[in-house]
Scaffold this motif. Structure first.
Motif, mmCIF file in Angstrom:
data_model
loop_
_atom_site.group_PDB
_atom_site.id
_atom_site.type_symbol
_atom_site.label_atom_id
_atom_site.label_comp_id
_atom_site.label_asym_id
_atom_site.label_seq_id
_atom_site.Cartn_x
_atom_site.Cartn_y
_atom_site.Cartn_z
ATOM 1 N N SER A 237 -0.237 8.018 -3.535
ATOM 2 C CA SER A 237 -0.116 6.795 -4.340
ATOM 3 C C SER A 237 0.732 7.069 -5.568
ATOM 4 C CB SER A 237 -1.492 6.312 -4.789
ATOM 5 O OG SER A 237 -1.964 7.127 -5.847
ATOM 6 N N PHE A 238 1.034 5.981 -6.270
ATOM 7 C CA PHE A 238 1.690 6.076 -7.574
ATOM 8 C C PHE A 238 0.723 5.628 -8.664
ATOM 9 C CE2 PHE A 238 5.839 5.610 -5.166
ATOM 10 C CZ PHE A 238 6.318 6.868 -5.497
ATOM 11 N N GLU A 244 -7.037 3.378 -12.166
ATOM 12 C CA GLU A 244 -6.285 2.771 -11.058
ATOM 13 C C GLU A 244 -6.475 3.602 -9.780
ATOM 14 O OE1 GLU A 244 -1.668 1.736 -9.974
ATOM 15 O OE2 GLU A 244 -2.152 2.068 -12.074
ATOM 16 N N ALA A 245 -6.457 4.926 -9.942
ATOM 17 C CA ALA A 245 -6.623 5.801 -8.777
ATOM 18 C C ALA A 245 -8.011 5.642 -8.174
ATOM 19 C CB ALA A 245 -6.399 7.254 -9.199
ATOM 20 N N LEU A 246 -9.018 5.499 -9.040
ATOM 21 C CA LEU A 246 -10.395 5.331 -8.546
ATOM 22 C C LEU A 246 -10.576 4.002 -7.832
ATOM 23 C CD1 LEU A 246 -12.719 6.810 -11.316
ATOM 24 C CD2 LEU A 246 -12.739 7.355 -8.866
ATOM 25 N N GLU A 247 -9.924 2.970 -8.367
ATOM 26 C CA GLU A 247 -10.032 1.646 -7.716
ATOM 27 C C GLU A 247 -9.491 1.747 -6.293
ATOM 28 O OE1 GLU A 247 -8.888 -1.878 -5.933
ATOM 29 O OE2 GLU A 247 -7.293 -0.671 -6.827
ATOM 30 N N LEU A 272 3.027 12.881 -9.214
ATOM 31 C CA LEU A 272 2.998 13.451 -10.571
ATOM 32 C C LEU A 272 4.405 13.874 -10.979
ATOM 33 C CD1 LEU A 272 1.531 14.956 -12.987
ATOM 34 C CD2 LEU A 272 1.363 16.931 -11.460
ATOM 35 N N GLY A 273 4.762 13.556 -12.227
ATOM 36 C CA GLY A 273 6.012 14.077 -12.792
ATOM 37 C C GLY A 273 5.666 14.796 -14.077
ATOM 38 N N VAL A 274 6.341 15.910 -14.355
ATOM 39 C CA VAL A 274 6.016 16.642 -15.586
ATOM 40 C C VAL A 274 7.270 16.980 -16.392
ATOM 41 C CG1 VAL A 274 3.887 17.713 -14.733
ATOM 42 C CG2 VAL A 274 6.062 18.888 -14.384
ATOM 43 N N THR A 275 7.080 16.993 -17.699
ATOM 44 C CA THR A 275 8.068 17.566 -18.612
ATOM 45 C C THR A 275 7.284 18.568 -19.451
ATOM 46 O OG1 THR A 275 9.379 15.558 -18.670
ATOM 47 C CG2 THR A 275 9.658 17.078 -20.520
ATOM 48 N N ILE A 276 7.695 19.836 -19.380
ATOM 49 C CA ILE A 276 6.881 20.893 -19.999
ATOM 50 C C ILE A 276 7.648 21.586 -21.122
ATOM 51 C CG2 ILE A 276 5.505 22.971 -19.536
ATOM 52 C CD1 ILE A 276 5.403 22.163 -16.590
ATOM 53 N N ALA A 277 6.989 21.750 -22.264
ATOM 54 C CA ALA A 277 7.557 22.524 -23.371
ATOM 55 C C ALA A 277 6.425 23.288 -24.044
ATOM 56 C CB ALA A 277 8.242 21.589 -24.360
ATOM 57 N N ASP A 278 6.773 24.099 -25.058
ATOM 58 C CA ASP A 278 5.737 24.912 -25.702
ATOM 59 C C ASP A 278 4.683 24.036 -26.375
ATOM 60 O OD1 ASP A 278 6.965 27.150 -24.838
ATOM 61 O OD2 ASP A 278 8.039 27.538 -26.715
ATOM 62 N N THR A 279 5.148 22.931 -26.947
ATOM 63 C CA THR A 279 4.195 22.041 -27.617
ATOM 64 C C THR A 279 4.309 20.641 -27.021
ATOM 65 O OG1 THR A 279 5.788 21.286 -29.258
ATOM 66 C CG2 THR A 279 4.509 23.274 -29.814
ATOM 67 N N ASP A 280 3.261 19.851 -27.214
ATOM 68 C CA ASP A 280 3.278 18.477 -26.716
ATOM 69 C C ASP A 280 4.404 17.686 -27.383
ATOM 70 O OD1 ASP A 280 1.107 19.216 -25.286
ATOM 71 O OD2 ASP A 280 -0.352 18.019 -26.401
ATOM 72 N N THR A 359 5.789 3.789 -14.103
ATOM 73 C CA THR A 359 5.114 3.206 -12.944
ATOM 74 C C THR A 359 4.299 4.239 -12.162
ATOM 75 O OG1 THR A 359 7.126 3.460 -11.690
ATOM 76 C CG2 THR A 359 6.703 1.270 -12.570
ATOM 77 N N TRP A 360 4.258 5.491 -12.638
ATOM 78 C CA TRP A 360 3.424 6.504 -11.998
ATOM 79 C C TRP A 360 3.005 7.521 -13.050
ATOM 80 C CZ3 TRP A 360 6.387 11.162 -10.007
ATOM 81 C CH2 TRP A 360 7.689 11.187 -10.503
#
Ligand SMILES: Cc1cc2nc3c(=O)[nH]c(=O)nc-3n(C[C@H](O)[C@H](O)[C@H](O)COP(=O)(O)O)c2cc1C
Length: 446
Positions: A237-238, A244-247, A272-280, A359-360
């Motif tokens: 799913s997206f 939303e996922a539980l529904e 899932l999409g991620v952008t990763i760095a040392d800090t948020d 949208t996801w």
């Protein structure tokens, strides 16, 4: 076989699909990534080294020049995954095949072949195809509305499953001296006659290692949910939020129960999409830069695709979003519902375009923050795992090198494979040949 850890899939999308518009401009991504088998093999091996459950190849069969770059020039999933199979030995290989534009005999045969080639690692993402234009590539006059496409999908899945029972496990009891190649009593015709298909069978390939490669479904309309409830092992799913996922999961599980299935058999795996760095803060800054790099023309083209090719470039970006009938035959129902809600709340076309990025589930943060969010979704029962879209190579590297070890340390993800098949990774029960089971129960009754 365990279900006590979360599942991870890697979605390999070359130079980037609608979710990774600017990806191709990253110097670390080869310009031919979507047709470069070495690139796919490299990413699949990396996913395997990190003990991912599967790699997943999305697909469609219609383009116009303004489609996402990955769609314009990409390898066919089964061909691609056959090559990846030879360069890996444990990771699952999930291919998208459309029931609208394929015959079930071909689907059954191609997936059984991949399952044999890979030693039991094939999986099928069942889609009904979103783009109405696809009909023009398959000698059809129309794409078919939801109802028709999902009815065809349902019948197609039944036929494919039936064909996979053509041969019992030991049908080829080969004896050169006898001489005997086949035990004909262990080869079975299907003799299916239905609304869309007439298929006599049997399939011309032996029972594959998994018997039935895992079935995956991602449509979230009522029809899509029903298909999942009856047949899917895994629901993609997206979903954007745990709620939303539980529904979705609660609804599909209730439908599965109504169809006499054990609801606990279904796995729910959001994208899932991620952008990763040392800090948020750093990760969010990078995410903002990437989002603003997506240009308006691309956004309009993406929107057009969801509305059966409707031309949005004629509207004023800052006027109220136009009222357009939801196309019966195209796009994703959840996306339309969402847009309609925003339109009624007074959103402009620009608001919608800017909102498209969310949208996801996308998480921009440190490895710790990402692991915490995944743990929260998993612990709340909203997800059994995640389908990570492999986008910028640096994020992919950091996810494997920094997020996965946190998940392993917390006991949320496997340290090593405990199985060699995709069914095994996903904790799905083996499926015996239905004719052999019948013969066995007849023997018991006799
Ligand atoms: C993770 C994910 C991957 C998908 N991959 C494909 C794909 O490769 N090809 C395709 O035609 N549709 C794909 N879809 C779309 C769905 O299969 C489905 O056609 C779409 O959601 C519209 O159906 P619905 O209105 O029932 O939701 C994907 C959806 C999700 C969530």
């Amino acid at each position: 076989m365990t279900r006590d850890t979360l599942k991870l899939g890697a979605v390999l999308i070359g130079v980037g699909d609608a979710s990774g518009k600017g990806l191709w401009r990253d110097p670390a991504v080869p310009l031919d990534a979507s047709v470069n088998i070495e690139w796919y093999v490299k990413q699949a091996r990396e996913a395997e080294a990190a003990k991912f459950d599967f790699v997943f190849i999305v697909d469609s069969q219609y383009i116009t020049p303004d489609f996402p770059n990955h769609h314009l020039n990409r390898l066919e999933p089964l061909t691609l995954l056959s090559a990846v199979a030879m360069a890996t030995d444990s990771i699952g290989l999930v291919a998208t095949i459309s029931t609208t534009y394929s015959e079930p005999f071909d689907i059954a045969r191609r997936l059984a072949s991949l399952d044999l080639i890979s030693g039991g690692r094939a999986g099928w993402n069942i889609v009904t195809s979103q783009d109405p234009g696809t009909a023009g590539n398959f000698s059809r006059t129309g794409h078919g509305d939801y109802e028709t496409r999902y009815r065809r999908a349902t019948e197609s899945v039944k036929v494919v499953q039936g064909l996979w029972h053509s041969y019992e496990e030991d049908a080829f009891s080969i004896d050169r001296t006898a001489p005997r190649f086949l035990d004909p009593a262990k080869q079975h015709r299907l003799d299916h006659r239905g609304e869309f298909f007439s298929v006599t069978g049997p399939l011309n390939i032996q029972r594959s290692p998994q018997g039935q490669p895992p079935l995956i479904q991602a449509g979230t309309s009522a029809q899509g949910r029903e298909l999942s409830a009856r047949y899917a092992d895994v629901v993609f799913s997206f979903a954007r939020t745990p709620r939303e996922a539980l529904e979705l999961a609660d609804d599909v599980r209730a439908r599965a129960k109504a169809a006499s299935r054990d609801p606990a058999d279904l796995l729910f795996i959001p994208a899932l999409g991620v952008t990763i760095a040392d800090t948020d803060e750093d990760a969010q800054r990078i995410e903002r830069l990437r989002t603003s790099a997506g240009d308006i023309a691309h956004g309009l083209a993406g929107l057009s695709r969801q509305f059966a090719g409707h031309d949005f470039s004629v509207y004023d970006l800052d006027a109220a979003f136009p009222e357009i009938a939801s196309p019966e035959a195209a796009g994703i129902s959840r996306f339309h519902d969402d847009i309609e809600r925003k339109r009624q709340a007074g959103a402009t076309l620009r608001d919608i375009l800017e909102g498209q990025v969310s949208t996801w589930l996308r998480i921009a943060g440190s490895p710790q923050t990402i692991a915490n969010t995944l743990e929260h979704w998993y612990a709340s029962g909203a997800a059994d795992g995640f389908n990570l879209f492999v986008q910028h190579p640096a994020d992919w590297e950091r996810f494997r090198a920094e997020v996965v070890p946190i998940l392993v340390e917390r006991g949320l993800f496997r340290e090593d494979y405990a199985a060699r098949t995709l069914r095994g990774h996903l904790g799905l029960a083996p499926i015996g040949n239905r004719h052999a089971i019948e013969t066995e129960s007849e023997a018991v009754l006799a």
